[in-house]
Design a protein around this motif. Sequence first.
Motif, short mmCIF file in Angstrom:
data_model
loop_
_atom_site.label_atom_id
_atom_site.label_comp_id
_atom_site.label_asym_id
_atom_site.label_seq_id
_atom_site.Cartn_x
_atom_site.Cartn_y
_atom_site.Cartn_z
N GLU A 104 0.87 -1.17 0.00
CA GLU A 104 0.00 0.00 0.00
C GLU A 104 0.91 1.22 0.00
OE1 GLU A 104 -3.88 1.63 0.00
OE2 GLU A 104 -3.42 -0.49 0.13
N ALA A 105 0.62 2.17 -0.88
CA ALA A 105 1.51 3.32 -1.03
C ALA A 105 0.73 4.63 -0.92
CB ALA A 105 2.22 3.26 -2.39
N GLY A 106 1.47 5.65 -0.66
CA GLY A 106 0.90 7.00 -0.63
C GLY A 106 1.85 7.95 -1.31
N ILE A 107 1.28 8.96 -1.92
CA ILE A 107 2.08 10.04 -2.50
C ILE A 107 1.89 11.25 -1.58
CG2 ILE A 107 2.43 11.57 -4.47
CD1 ILE A 107 1.35 9.31 -6.24
N PHE A 108 3.01 11.78 -1.13
CA PHE A 108 2.99 12.86 -0.15
C PHE A 108 3.77 14.06 -0.68
CE2 PHE A 108 2.50 8.89 2.08
CZ PHE A 108 1.48 9.15 2.97
N GLU A 109 3.21 15.24 -0.44
CA GLU A 109 3.92 16.48 -0.76
C GLU A 109 4.55 16.98 0.53
OE1 GLU A 109 3.21 20.91 -2.71
OE2 GLU A 109 1.50 19.57 -2.42
N ILE A 110 5.86 17.14 0.50
CA ILE A 110 6.62 17.59 1.67
C ILE A 110 7.53 18.72 1.20
CG2 ILE A 110 8.22 16.94 3.52
CD1 ILE A 110 7.29 14.00 3.03
N ARG A 111 7.18 19.95 1.56
CA ARG A 111 7.94 21.12 1.10
C ARG A 111 8.19 22.09 2.25
NH1 ARG A 111 7.70 21.13 -4.49
NH2 ARG A 111 5.90 20.09 -5.38
N ASN A 112 9.30 22.79 2.15
CA ASN A 112 9.64 23.86 3.08
C ASN A 112 9.69 23.38 4.53
OD1 ASN A 112 9.65 25.63 0.84
ND2 ASN A 112 7.45 25.92 1.05
N ILE A 113 10.15 22.17 4.70
CA ILE A 113 10.32 21.58 6.03
C ILE A 113 11.82 21.38 6.22
CG2 ILE A 113 9.89 19.51 7.40
CD1 ILE A 113 7.11 19.42 6.15
N PRO A 114 12.35 21.72 7.39
CA PRO A 114 13.79 21.56 7.60
C PRO A 114 14.26 20.14 7.26
CG PRO A 114 12.80 22.73 9.44
CD PRO A 114 11.67 22.27 8.55
N GLU A 115 15.40 20.06 6.62
CA GLU A 115 15.94 18.79 6.11
C GLU A 115 15.99 17.70 7.19
OE1 GLU A 115 16.99 16.29 3.21
OE2 GLU A 115 16.62 18.42 2.85
N GLU A 116 16.34 18.07 8.43
CA GLU A 116 16.45 17.07 9.48
C GLU A 116 15.09 16.51 9.91
OE1 GLU A 116 16.20 21.09 11.52
OE2 GLU A 116 17.38 20.28 9.85
N GLN A 117 14.01 17.16 9.49
CA GLN A 117 12.67 16.66 9.82
C GLN A 117 12.04 15.85 8.70
OE1 GLN A 117 10.24 19.95 11.07
NE2 GLN A 117 11.67 20.59 12.66
#
Length: 158
Positions: free
Chosen positions: A79-92
């Motif tokens: 089971e998969a999901g496509i997620f948008e992850i932007r403008n979040i600090p790299e370590e997070q």
Amino acid sequence: MAEQDQTPVFQIQRVYLKDLSLEQPNSPQILLEQEQPQVEINLGIEAQPVAEGIFEVAVVATVHTKIQDKTLFLVEAKEAGIFEIRNIPEEQVNPIIGIACPQIVYPYLRAVVADAITRAGFPPVHLAEVNFQAMYEAQQAQAQAQANGGGSPIITSA
């Protein structure tokens, strides 16, 4: 306007069944067996970037049920999901991909596995709840140990 462009974004674009396989290689003879089957369950997480700021995260389950050394049934599901992850600090970003995304996708996987097994004519196998944070932390500790030459991980207290 530049401030809006830096707003942190974490969104689910889509959750979908990427792969499903069910095999009963020893049917119908094995269905006459009266022994209690042994159930082996393996879980894994896969993640990959799709585009800039877009990631696919999949949770994979394998349920192998045997009577003695003969397979009763084998289910493999992804089971998969496509997620948008932007403008979040790299370590997070890695903890989001390794903890938050699988937590969102996993309930769908649990339902698919139980449904597939039920439709195959067996009592459902309900996958247990998973602590993805503990799984992620264990993977990080293992990676750290390997980076340190294979020794035990360095444990620090806060």
